[in-house]
Design a protein around this motif. Structure first.
Motif, PDB file in Angstrom:
ATOM      1  N   PRO A 136      16.272   6.316 -19.626  1.00 58.64           N
ATOM      2  CA  PRO A 136      16.558   4.873 -19.615  1.00 58.64           C
ATOM      3  C   PRO A 136      18.052   4.650 -19.780  1.00 58.64           C
ATOM      4  CG  PRO A 136      14.906   5.459 -21.286  1.00 58.64           C
ATOM      5  CD  PRO A 136      15.546   6.723 -20.826  1.00 58.64           C
ATOM      6  N   LYS A 137      18.621   3.773 -18.940  1.00 58.76           N
ATOM      7  CA  LYS A 137      20.052   3.470 -19.020  1.00 58.76           C
ATOM      8  C   LYS A 137      20.845   4.777 -19.133  1.00 58.76           C
ATOM      9  CE  LYS A 137      19.587  -1.000 -18.774  1.00 58.76           C
ATOM     10  NZ  LYS A 137      20.159  -1.802 -17.700  1.00 58.76           N
ATOM     11  N   SER A 138      21.708   4.882 -20.173  1.00 55.17           N
ATOM     12  CA  SER A 138      22.499   6.109 -20.352  1.00 55.17           C
ATOM     13  C   SER A 138      22.077   6.819 -21.635  1.00 55.17           C
ATOM     14  CB  SER A 138      23.996   5.779 -20.385  1.00 55.17           C
ATOM     15  OG  SER A 138      24.274   4.810 -21.377  1.00 55.17           O
ATOM     16  N   TYR A 139      20.786   7.047 -21.786  1.00 52.29           N
ATOM     17  CA  TYR A 139      20.260   7.771 -22.943  1.00 52.29           C
ATOM     18  C   TYR A 139      20.557   9.257 -22.756  1.00 52.29           C
ATOM     19  CZ  TYR A 139      17.564   4.008 -25.189  1.00 52.29           C
ATOM     20  OH  TYR A 139      17.186   2.874 -25.875  1.00 52.29           O
ATOM     21  N   ASN A 140      21.745   9.702 -23.169  1.00 55.74           N
ATOM     22  CA  ASN A 140      22.130  11.092 -22.905  1.00 55.74           C
ATOM     23  C   ASN A 140      22.623  11.831 -24.135  1.00 55.74           C
ATOM     24  OD1 ASN A 140      24.832  10.248 -23.322  1.00 55.74           O
ATOM     25  ND2 ASN A 140      25.097   9.803 -21.143  1.00 55.74           N
ATOM     26  N   SER A 141      22.373  11.281 -25.340  1.00 51.09           N
ATOM     27  CA  SER A 141      22.905  11.868 -26.567  1.00 51.09           C
ATOM     28  C   SER A 141      21.863  12.751 -27.256  1.00 51.09           C
ATOM     29  CB  SER A 141      23.327  10.751 -27.526  1.00 51.09           C
ATOM     30  OG  SER A 141      22.178  10.016 -27.940  1.00 51.09           O
ATOM     31  N   GLN A 142      22.194  13.192 -28.461  1.00 55.54           N
ATOM     32  CA  GLN A 142      21.282  14.043 -29.235  1.00 55.54           C
ATOM     33  C   GLN A 142      20.005  13.297 -29.620  1.00 55.54           C
ATOM     34  OE1 GLN A 142      22.050  17.542 -30.260  1.00 55.54           O
ATOM     35  NE2 GLN A 142      23.352  17.110 -28.500  1.00 55.54           N
ATOM     36  N   THR A 143      20.048  11.981 -29.630  1.00 54.71           N
ATOM     37  CA  THR A 143      18.833  11.197 -29.872  1.00 54.71           C
ATOM     38  C   THR A 143      18.321  10.556 -28.584  1.00 54.71           C
ATOM     39  OG1 THR A 143      20.219   9.318 -30.532  1.00 54.71           O
ATOM     40  CG2 THR A 143      19.358  10.724 -32.282  1.00 54.71           C
ATOM     41  N   GLY A 144      19.226  10.227 -27.663  1.00 58.40           N
ATOM     42  CA  GLY A 144      18.802   9.609 -26.414  1.00 58.40           C
ATOM     43  C   GLY A 144      18.021  10.548 -25.516  1.00 58.40           C
ATOM     44  N   VAL A 145      18.450  11.818 -25.427  1.00 57.71           N
ATOM     45  CA  VAL A 145      17.756  12.785 -24.574  1.00 57.71           C
ATOM     46  C   VAL A 145      16.312  13.014 -25.024  1.00 57.71           C
ATOM     47  CG1 VAL A 145      17.689  15.210 -23.862  1.00 57.71           C
ATOM     48  CG2 VAL A 145      19.815  13.909 -23.685  1.00 57.71           C
ATOM     49  N   PRO A 146      16.053  13.263 -26.320  1.00 56.02           N
ATOM     50  CA  PRO A 146      14.653  13.433 -26.703  1.00 56.02           C
ATOM     51  C   PRO A 146      13.785  12.218 -26.407  1.00 56.02           C
ATOM     52  CG  PRO A 146      16.108  13.517 -28.635  1.00 56.02           C
ATOM     53  CD  PRO A 146      16.961  13.581 -27.423  1.00 56.02           C
ATOM     54  N   LEU A 147      14.316  11.025 -26.585  1.00 54.81           N
ATOM     55  CA  LEU A 147      13.535   9.833 -26.254  1.00 54.81           C
ATOM     56  C   LEU A 147      13.261   9.763 -24.752  1.00 54.81           C
ATOM     57  CD1 LEU A 147      15.229   7.142 -28.540  1.00 54.81           C
ATOM     58  CD2 LEU A 147      13.029   8.279 -28.893  1.00 54.81           C
ATOM     59  N   MET A 193       7.918  11.932 -20.353  1.00 51.25           N
ATOM     60  CA  MET A 193       7.252  12.716 -19.318  1.00 51.25           C
ATOM     61  C   MET A 193       5.735  12.607 -19.476  1.00 51.25           C
ATOM     62  SD  MET A 193       9.697  16.133 -19.225  1.00 51.25           S
ATOM     63  CE  MET A 193       9.060  16.811 -17.680  1.00 51.25           C
ATOM     64  N   LYS A 194       5.064  12.313 -18.356  1.00 48.47           N
ATOM     65  CA  LYS A 194       3.614  12.128 -18.345  1.00 48.47           C
ATOM     66  C   LYS A 194       3.002  12.930 -17.193  1.00 48.47           C
ATOM     67  CE  LYS A 194       3.387   8.892 -21.621  1.00 48.47           C
ATOM     68  NZ  LYS A 194       4.782   8.946 -22.056  1.00 48.47           N
ATOM     69  N   PRO A 195       1.697  13.227 -17.270  1.00 48.49           N
ATOM     70  CA  PRO A 195       1.057  14.004 -16.201  1.00 48.49           C
ATOM     71  C   PRO A 195       1.156  13.351 -14.829  1.00 48.49           C
ATOM     72  CG  PRO A 195      -0.330  13.940 -18.158  1.00 48.49           C
ATOM     73  CD  PRO A 195       0.788  12.998 -18.410  1.00 48.49           C
ATOM     74  N   GLU A 196       1.258  12.020 -14.786  1.00 47.75           N
ATOM     75  CA  GLU A 196       1.307  11.357 -13.482  1.00 47.75           C
ATOM     76  C   GLU A 196       2.662  11.524 -12.793  1.00 47.75           C
ATOM     77  OE1 GLU A 196       1.655   7.977 -16.650  1.00 47.75           O
ATOM     78  OE2 GLU A 196       0.468   9.803 -16.347  1.00 47.75           O
ATOM     79  N   ASN A 197       3.686  11.960 -13.512  1.00 45.76           N
ATOM     80  CA  ASN A 197       4.994  12.190 -12.896  1.00 45.76           C
ATOM     81  C   ASN A 197       4.987  13.490 -12.093  1.00 45.76           C
ATOM     82  OD1 ASN A 197       6.151  11.116 -16.054  1.00 45.76           O
ATOM     83  ND2 ASN A 197       6.264   9.880 -14.201  1.00 45.76           N
ATOM     84  N   ASP A 198       5.869  13.551 -11.080  1.00 46.96           N
ATOM     85  CA  ASP A 198       6.049  14.822 -10.360  1.00 46.96           C
ATOM     86  C   ASP A 198       7.526  15.163 -10.158  1.00 46.96           C
ATOM     87  OD1 ASP A 198       6.854  13.096  -8.346  1.00 46.96           O
ATOM     88  OD2 ASP A 198       5.135  13.471  -7.055  1.00 46.96           O
ATOM     89  N   LEU A 199       8.418  14.370 -10.787  1.00 44.49           N
ATOM     90  CA  LEU A 199       9.843  14.653 -10.753  1.00 44.49           C
ATOM     91  C   LEU A 199      10.498  13.946 -11.939  1.00 44.49           C
ATOM     92  CD1 LEU A 199      12.316  15.867  -9.204  1.00 44.49           C
ATOM     93  CD2 LEU A 199      12.512  13.657  -8.033  1.00 44.49           C
ATOM     94  N   ALA A 200      11.459  14.621 -12.556  1.00 42.18           N
ATOM     95  CA  ALA A 200      12.195  14.023 -13.674  1.00 42.18           C
ATOM     96  C   ALA A 200      13.688  14.113 -13.405  1.00 42.18           C
ATOM     97  CB  ALA A 200      11.856  14.728 -14.984  1.00 42.18           C
ATOM     98  N   ILE A 201      14.440  13.093 -13.880  1.00 34.53           N
ATOM     99  CA  ILE A 201      15.896  13.094 -13.771  1.00 34.53           C
ATOM    100  C   ILE A 201      16.450  12.674 -15.125  1.00 34.53           C
ATOM    101  CG2 ILE A 201      17.901  12.327 -12.454  1.00 34.53           C
ATOM    102  CD1 ILE A 201      15.964  11.239 -10.325  1.00 34.53           C
ATOM    103  N   PHE A 202      17.119  13.588 -15.792  1.00 36.70           N
ATOM    104  CA  PHE A 202      17.671  13.309 -17.115  1.00 36.70           C
ATOM    105  C   PHE A 202      19.165  13.602 -17.128  1.00 36.70           C
ATOM    106  CE2 PHE A 202      13.258  14.858 -18.325  1.00 36.70           C
ATOM    107  CZ  PHE A 202      12.734  13.579 -18.497  1.00 36.70           C
ATOM    108  N   GLU A 203      19.922  12.761 -17.818  1.00 35.57           N
ATOM    109  CA  GLU A 203      21.352  13.016 -17.985  1.00 35.57           C
ATOM    110  C   GLU A 203      21.624  13.498 -19.397  1.00 35.57           C
ATOM    111  OE1 GLU A 203      23.959   9.496 -18.450  1.00 35.57           O
ATOM    112  OE2 GLU A 203      22.276   8.359 -17.608  1.00 35.57           O
ATOM    113  N   ALA A 204      22.696  14.269 -19.535  1.00 36.90           N
ATOM    114  CA  ALA A 204      23.056  14.839 -20.835  1.00 36.90           C
ATOM    115  C   ALA A 204      24.552  14.678 -21.065  1.00 36.90           C
ATOM    116  CB  ALA A 204      22.668  16.313 -20.894  1.00 36.90           C
ATOM    117  N   GLY A 205      24.905  14.157 -22.236  1.00 38.85           N
ATOM    118  CA  GLY A 205      26.307  14.018 -22.611  1.00 38.85           C
ATOM    119  C   GLY A 205      26.553  14.627 -23.978  1.00 38.85           C
TER     120      GLY A 205
END
Length: 833
Positions: free
Chosen positions: A138-149, A154-166
């Motif tokens: 969501p938005k720029s959730y890329n921190s030590q707390t944003g990434v885990p959230l 991730m849910k079984p209905e998904n088939d692709l994920a895109i995560f950013e990390a800062g």
């Protein structure tokens, strides 16, 4: 779904109390951001400034029954709670999410770099959403707390994920790699942004590369020399350490051979054609952007699509349709005394929750409205999806919903069953616009939240108050960041007073106060009672000190529960009469001591009489004793500042001893917080530093720019040699010249002393001097050296790239005067990243 018993085993924690096995679906780290209490798990994090265990009782009362803790709590207070004890709650959060991530085996794209992470992530979502059910940060959730959230979504209905990390310092990316475990990596670029915690650029690159230790492929721009060298070393090292196949490198370059070799970038008015060679084949894309950042972000996305072997005809079509990304939530003035939060570029449950949290912060209007489009690509049935949306609206106390789209309209009965929610539905944006009645939106805060295809920006234009094209943008996220920087310097237990006098240094009143109240600032300070009354009317409930109370406003102070500064015996006696007449006792007041500023305040000789008066009567309760540092920012005045501190310590000690109860003491301002930590006492007052200005270069480097004043070009004219510009003909063209007239003048707060080249503004990234004498509503810039200037171009008066300090230096004044001098007719736009 998981339950407390399962999670306890995963974390190898101690299940202190087990009262049931409710399903756990949501993780809550911030007590203010609770949406679904029954299915939430609260993990209280502990930092130097705050221990979130203090919010357990509040959340339990709101219905949360699952907790992970790292310290003992009174279990008898929470008879229906499941409580898991661990050594460290942040480590537990990471371990739980890493275990959750282990359950999924579809492709995961990890994005890092100095800039462009969020844009690349959102553009990839636009480009791939037709083919995949995507979960993303969501938005720029890329921190030590944003990434885990993010990963927890991730849910079984998904088939692709895109995560950013800062990251901000070494040692952080190894934690994020365990959570994301990307199969595909994208390194957007490298620059000096956020480099403070690193020895050099290569250390920062190598730290970021840890994210791709187990990836199948890494996409990166080869033209960054340090990045290319580090990637090649990383590739060799990973190849030696891993027994399975080495990571594949996919490079692109505008300068040299690469997997994707960019041949040319041809820009026209609002499009760029990018030609390239890939596997010996010539190909191209068109993107609806011309800035260099967008070109670079688009090429990163192009490389990813080529790696995925998406047909190039599809790539061309989708690239040409890329849309702007709303990197921020904007708060604007609306019609009929309303406020508009514009978030009209995407609509999913994650971003809806964030937008509703921002809406909930706003207290200026009692009624809150949401205009919501269909939520696309959710992976859920419409019934279950809109049941969740309805529950969220009910939990957030939304009074009115306008649903737009066939899907949400089909499920309107779900919303009609929500008590207190008035709802209406339209099949399309066009239908809503055709039936739009401005009187349907009066004195309310309206969130406009829609998927890009619904073109809700058209609705935003209907709802926004039409105003002067000169605008002052205020970055609420930057204010929050700056507060955190000063809080990090405070001794444990030191309170914080936020200065919102003078229209919050020109930034606004209730908008800033709302933010400070949301972030737990202890006190607010205003200059005059009417400012405090306005804040109370806007829903601000926290304590407010009035620094310049006048006898004529004492009745308003008492009526609105404001707390006056008392600086003289005369004022004390007058206010005592008013308090007694209203039959009040122990009314909170603040005593101002004069320790050397010699402006307002009790002097040392006044203390005995003051003590006698306060002890004799029960009308008052002294909440704080304070003074004002005259030169805390000036090293040459440090001895004077120390004398002020010593005198304050002595005078306040006499008062505390005589009155016999705890009293908050404060003398330190923004500069004093970091230059004179010994003077922090019980509370500090944060003013100009909160708005991104500090005299110390070291402190300034840690702050973010808050305010950006912008205007636009109204007309462009060519002048011959000898022609003059402006009143009195004070500027003469010495060569054939081009003049741009812009929509700002001294009535907007741009001082006339900046006339005739003394002041400059930024246009197309270049400085243009003021030509002629500044008028009331307009001024002219010499743009002879900037041939691309045209009508409608944005002009920056001050901001990130032209600091307000520079403008103040040109005007021979201080940033305070520039900021507080911005006219009320200048439209304020508030945004949160």
């Amino acid at each position: 779904m998981y339950n407390a018993e399962t999670i306890s085993k995963v974390l190898k924690g101690e299940l202190l109390q087990h009262t049931g096995a409710p399903e756990i679906e949501h993780i809550v780290l911030d007590s203010r951001k609770l949406n679904f209490a029954e299915t939430s798990l609260f993990i209280p994090l502990v930092s130097a400034r705050r221990n979130a265990h203090q919010f357990i009782e509040e959340l339990y009362e709101k219905g949360v029954s699952n907790f992970i803790v790292s310290e003992s709590i009174d279990l008898q207070k929470y008879p229906n709670a499941n409580v898991i004890l661990v050594k460290d709650t942040l480590q537990a959060l990471h371990a739980l999410v890493a275990w959750h991530r282990h359950h999924f085996h579809f492709p995961v794209i990890g994005v890092t770099g100095s800039n462009g992470k969020t844009i690349v992530k959102e553009w990839l979502y636009q480009l791939l959403e037709k083919d995949h059910n995507i979960v993303r940060s969501p938005k720029s959730y890329n921190s030590q707390t944003g990434v885990p959230l993010s990963v927890w979504q991730m849910k079984p209905e998904n088939d692709l994920a895109i995560f950013e990390a800062g990251i901000s310092q070494p040692g952080e990316m190894v934690n994020l790699e365990k959570l994301i475990k990307p199969t595909i990596g994208i390194f957007t670029n490298i620059g000096e942004a956020h480099s403070e915690g690193f020895l050099n650029i290569r250390q920062k690159i190598n730290e970021k590369l840890i994210l791709f230790m187990k990836s199948d492929v890494l996409i990166y721009p080869k033209d960054y020399l340090a990045l290319n060298e580090c990637v090649l070393n990383f590739h060799n090292q990973v190849g030696k350490r891993e027994t399975d196949k080495a990571i594949q490198l996919f490079s692109w370059s505008r300068k040299t051979d690469a997997d994707l070799r960019i041949i040319s970038c041809d820009k026209n008015t609002n499009h760029t054609r990018i030609d390239a060679l890939y596997k010996g084949e010539a190909m191209h894309i068109n993107i609806p952007f011309v800035d260099e950042g967008s070109i670079e972000n688009a090429i990163n996305c192009w490389a990813l699509m080529l790696y995925l072997e998406i047909p190039h005809a599809t790539i061309i079509d989708r690239m040409d349709r890329l849309g702007n990304i709303a990197m921020r939530l904007e708060l604007r003035q609306g019609i009929n005394n309303s406020s508009i939060i514009n978030d009209s570029y995407n609509s999913d449950m994650g971003s809806l929750s964030i937008a509703l949290e921002f809406l909930q912060q706003q207290r200026q209007h009692p009624n809150k409205t949401v205009i919501l489009s269909d939520i696309l690509q959710s992976g859920k049935s419409d019934f279950s999806l809109y049941e969740e949306v309805a529950a969220l609206l009910e939990q957030k106390g939304i009074q009115k919903l306008v649903g737009i789209g066939r899907n949400i309209s089909r499920e309107k009965r779900i919303f009609q069953q929500v008590l207190g929610l008035k709802s209406s539905f339209y099949q399309s944006t066009e239908e809503f616009i055709q039936q739009f009645n401005p009187q349907d939106f009066v004195q309310e805060t309206i969130l406009v939240k829609g998927a890009r295809v619904f073109q809700f920006e058209r609705i935003g234009k209907l709802l926004e108050h039409k105003a002067h094209q000169t605008i002052l943008e205020i970055d609420l996220s930057a204010i929050a960041h700056n507060i955190t920087q000063y809080q990090a310097l405070l001794k444990p237990g030191t309170k914080l007073m936020g200065m919102v006098k003078a229209f919050s240094y020109g930034s606004g009143s209730f908008e800033i106060a709302n933010l400070l109240q949301f972030h737990g600032v202890d006190y607010l300070a205003v200059a005059y009672a009417d400012e405090g009354v306005d804040l109370r009317r806007a829903g601000i409930t926290m304590p407010i000190m009035v620094m310049n109370p006048e006898p004529s406003t004492f009745d308003a102070i008492l009526q609105w529960n404001l707390e006056p500064e008392i600086y003289s015996m005369h004022l004390l006696n007058r206010f005592e009469e008013e308090v007694r007449a209203s039959n009040k006792v122990n009314y909170p007041i603040h005593l101002k001591l004069d320790t050397g500023m010699h402006r307002l305040g009790f002097e040392k000789k006044d203390i005995p009489e003051l003590i006698s008066q306060l002890k004799e009567h029960s009308a008052f309760h002294v909440k704080s004793i304070f003074s004002h540092l005259a030169a805390s920012e000036d090293p040459e005045m440090d001895e004077f500042t120390r004398r002020q501190g010593s005198l304050f310590r002595e005078m306040s000690a006499d008062l505390q001893k005589a009155l016999g109860y705890p009293i908050i003491r404060h003398i330190s301002n923004s500069a004093g917080i970091h230059r004179h930590p010994e003077l922090q006492f019980d509370m500090v007052r944060l003013g100009i530093g909160m708005y991104g200005v500090d005299n110390s270069a070291d402190m300034q480097a840690k702050l973010k720019n808050v305010s950006t004043l912008k205007t636009t070009v109204a007309q462009v004219k060519k002048l011959a040699v000898g022609e003059t510009v402006g009143y009195g003909g004070k500027w003469t063209a010495k060569v054939p010249s081009v003049i741009a007239t812009v929509r700002i003048g001294y009535a907007d707060g741009y001082n006339r002393c900046l006339s005739n080249g003394k002041g400059q503004m930024l246009i197309h990234g270049k400085l243009a001097p003021v030509a002629g004498v500044i008028a009331m509503d307009m001024l002219m810039l010499d743009v002879t050296h900037i041939p691309e200037v045209k009508v409608g171009d944005v002009v920056t008066v001050f901001g990130e790239d032209l600091p307000v300090q520079q403008l103040a230096a040109w005007a021979d004044t201080i940033p305070y005067e520039i900021l507080t001098g911005i006219s009320q007719r200048v439209k304020r736009i508030y945004f949160q990243e």
